[in-house]
Design a protein around this motif. Structure first.
Motif, PDB file in Angstrom:
ATOM      1  N   CYS A 191       0.818  -1.220   0.000  1.00  0.00           N
ATOM      2  CA  CYS A 191       0.000   0.000   0.000  1.00  0.00           C
ATOM      3  C   CYS A 191       0.850   1.267   0.000  1.00  0.00           C
ATOM      4  O   CYS A 191       0.349   2.345  -0.315  1.00  0.00           O
ATOM      5  N   LYS A 207      -7.654  -5.480  -3.793  1.00  0.00           N
ATOM      6  CA  LYS A 207      -8.352  -4.849  -4.921  1.00  0.00           C
ATOM      7  C   LYS A 207      -7.445  -3.925  -5.734  1.00  0.00           C
ATOM      8  O   LYS A 207      -7.808  -2.782  -6.034  1.00  0.00           O
ATOM      9  N   ASP A 208      -6.266  -4.419  -6.090  1.00  0.00           N
ATOM     10  CA  ASP A 208      -5.306  -3.627  -6.869  1.00  0.00           C
ATOM     11  C   ASP A 208      -4.981  -2.288  -6.217  1.00  0.00           C
ATOM     12  O   ASP A 208      -4.677  -1.308  -6.905  1.00  0.00           O
ATOM     13  N   ALA A 224      -7.111  -0.500  -4.232  1.00  0.00           N
ATOM     14  CA  ALA A 224      -8.305   0.219  -3.795  1.00  0.00           C
ATOM     15  C   ALA A 224      -8.704  -0.174  -2.375  1.00  0.00           C
ATOM     16  O   ALA A 224      -9.372   0.589  -1.674  1.00  0.00           O
ATOM     17  N   THR A 259     -15.536   2.616   2.280  1.00  0.00           N
ATOM     18  CA  THR A 259     -15.576   2.889   0.850  1.00  0.00           C
ATOM     19  C   THR A 259     -14.222   2.605   0.219  1.00  0.00           C
ATOM     20  O   THR A 259     -13.245   2.323   0.908  1.00  0.00           O
ATOM     21  N   GLU A 260     -14.186   2.723  -1.108  1.00  0.00           N
ATOM     22  CA  GLU A 260     -12.926   2.717  -1.831  1.00  0.00           C
ATOM     23  C   GLU A 260     -12.868   3.916  -2.752  1.00  0.00           C
ATOM     24  O   GLU A 260     -13.875   4.278  -3.366  1.00  0.00           O
ATOM     25  N   VAL A 261     -11.719   4.559  -2.827  1.00  0.00           N
ATOM     26  CA  VAL A 261     -11.494   5.616  -3.815  1.00  0.00           C
ATOM     27  C   VAL A 261     -11.156   4.921  -5.136  1.00  0.00           C
ATOM     28  O   VAL A 261     -10.184   4.182  -5.221  1.00  0.00           O
ATOM     29  N   VAL A 262     -11.977   5.159  -6.159  1.00  0.00           N
ATOM     30  CA  VAL A 262     -11.800   4.452  -7.434  1.00  0.00           C
ATOM     31  C   VAL A 262     -11.378   5.382  -8.566  1.00  0.00           C
ATOM     32  O   VAL A 262     -11.041   4.917  -9.659  1.00  0.00           O
ATOM     33  N   ARG A 302      -3.781   5.630 -10.290  1.00  0.00           N
ATOM     34  CA  ARG A 302      -3.250   4.935  -9.126  1.00  0.00           C
ATOM     35  C   ARG A 302      -1.883   4.345  -9.502  1.00  0.00           C
ATOM     36  O   ARG A 302      -1.794   3.459 -10.347  1.00  0.00           O
ATOM     37  N   TRP A 348      -1.363   7.952  -5.651  1.00  0.00           N
ATOM     38  CA  TRP A 348      -1.887   8.415  -6.936  1.00  0.00           C
ATOM     39  C   TRP A 348      -0.904   9.417  -7.525  1.00  0.00           C
ATOM     40  O   TRP A 348      -0.244  10.159  -6.785  1.00  0.00           O
ATOM     41  N   VAL A 376     -15.819   7.827  -4.892  1.00  0.00           N
ATOM     42  CA  VAL A 376     -15.785   6.739  -3.921  1.00  0.00           C
ATOM     43  C   VAL A 376     -17.028   5.881  -4.078  1.00  0.00           C
ATOM     44  O   VAL A 376     -18.095   6.356  -4.482  1.00  0.00           O
ATOM     45  N   THR A 377     -16.891   4.587  -3.796  1.00  0.00           N
ATOM     46  CA  THR A 377     -18.053   3.716  -3.741  1.00  0.00           C
ATOM     47  C   THR A 377     -18.902   4.139  -2.554  1.00  0.00           C
ATOM     48  O   THR A 377     -18.383   4.451  -1.488  1.00  0.00           O
TER      49      THR A 377
END
Length: 259
Positions: free
Chosen positions: A41, A64-65, A67, A169-172, A189, A195, A211-212
């Protein structure tokens, strides 16, 4: 970009979802938390300040790659004679490439699952059966923060690390623009929580994140984050925090109560 985001929202909303599904797996541990702080990370030594050093490496479906970096989980061991019913809360800081367990925990987190006085007993086992659920991350009196990485070179390259991401959540996706401008440049990313972009606007910088959230996704807008004279190695307050709860696709759906 817009088409990509629309497809993303459709995928998120199409799944049968709940926010705290229980999963059954196994967990092991690292003897040194530093192994997790130097993980995929990219948190480095800052990871040791997350969750009181209760850290975890997660398998690719959790990582998640990148995320999944910064996601929080409640994990408990299923051996009722050895372990307590509460378990431990951990923050995901690394990728676990061993598919024998969903998690590899810091030793501090692993011991926290044990009943009082039985920490050495659980360490001797090395691997235990666990159940776990995703939970919201909570950083009291702490906003989402942005750290400018040392690889950044004004005005040609900017790399930032996201820290203290709240909610579930995830920042996508992420964009950057000069403060007061509507000319947004997308960021990519690089890896984990980092990022970057080679299209760095002049002046003070604002960011917006996708974000999700719930069954869908949403924009989070941080209107003024980096000053015009931003410096590498410095952590900047975004002025916003994420509190949204994303839904998780799983079958059957569980309300998250410990069994």
């Amino acid at each position: 970009m817009a088409l990509f985001l629309c497809l993303l929202f459709l995928l998120v909303s199409s799944a049968t979802a709940c926010d705290r599904c229980l999963h059954q797996s196994k967990a092991a541990y690292f003897s040194k938390a530093s192994a997790l702080s130097s993980g995929a990370c990219g948190y480095g030594s800052l990871a040791l300040g997350l969750s009181g050093g209760h850290l975890a490496a997660g398998v690719s479906s959790l990582y998640k790659d990148g995320a999944g970096c910064g996601a929080c989980f409640q994990i408990r061991c299923k051996n009722s004679k050895l372990c307590n019913s509460k378990g431990t809360r951990v923050t995901l800081t690394d990728l676990n490439q061993n598919n024998q367990t969903d998690f590899v925990l810091s030793s501090r987190a692993f011991v926290a699952m044990a009943n009082q006085g039985m920490g050495q007993d659980i360490l001797k086992l090395g691997i235990v059966d666990v159940e776990y659920k995703r939970i919201p991350c909570e950083y009291k009196n702490q906003n989402l923060a942005v750290r400018v990485e040392e690889s950044s070179q004004k005005p040609n390259y900017l790399a930032i690390k996201l820290l203290y991401q709240g909610g579930q959540t995830e920042v996508v996706a992420m964009d950057v623009a000069q403060v007061g401008s509507s000319n947004w440049n997308f960021m990519s990313r690089n890896h984990g929580a980092i990022w970057d972009t080679s299209r760095v606007p002049n002046g003070a910088l604002q960011f917006r994140f996708v974000v999700t959230s719930g069954f869908d996704g949403k924009w989070i807008w941080a209107k003024s984050v980096l000053p015009a004279d931003w410096k590498t190695g410095v952590v900047y307050d975004s002025g916003v925090q994420i509190t949204d709860i994303a839904k998780e696709g799983c079958s059957p759906c569980d309300d998250g109560n410990w069994r």
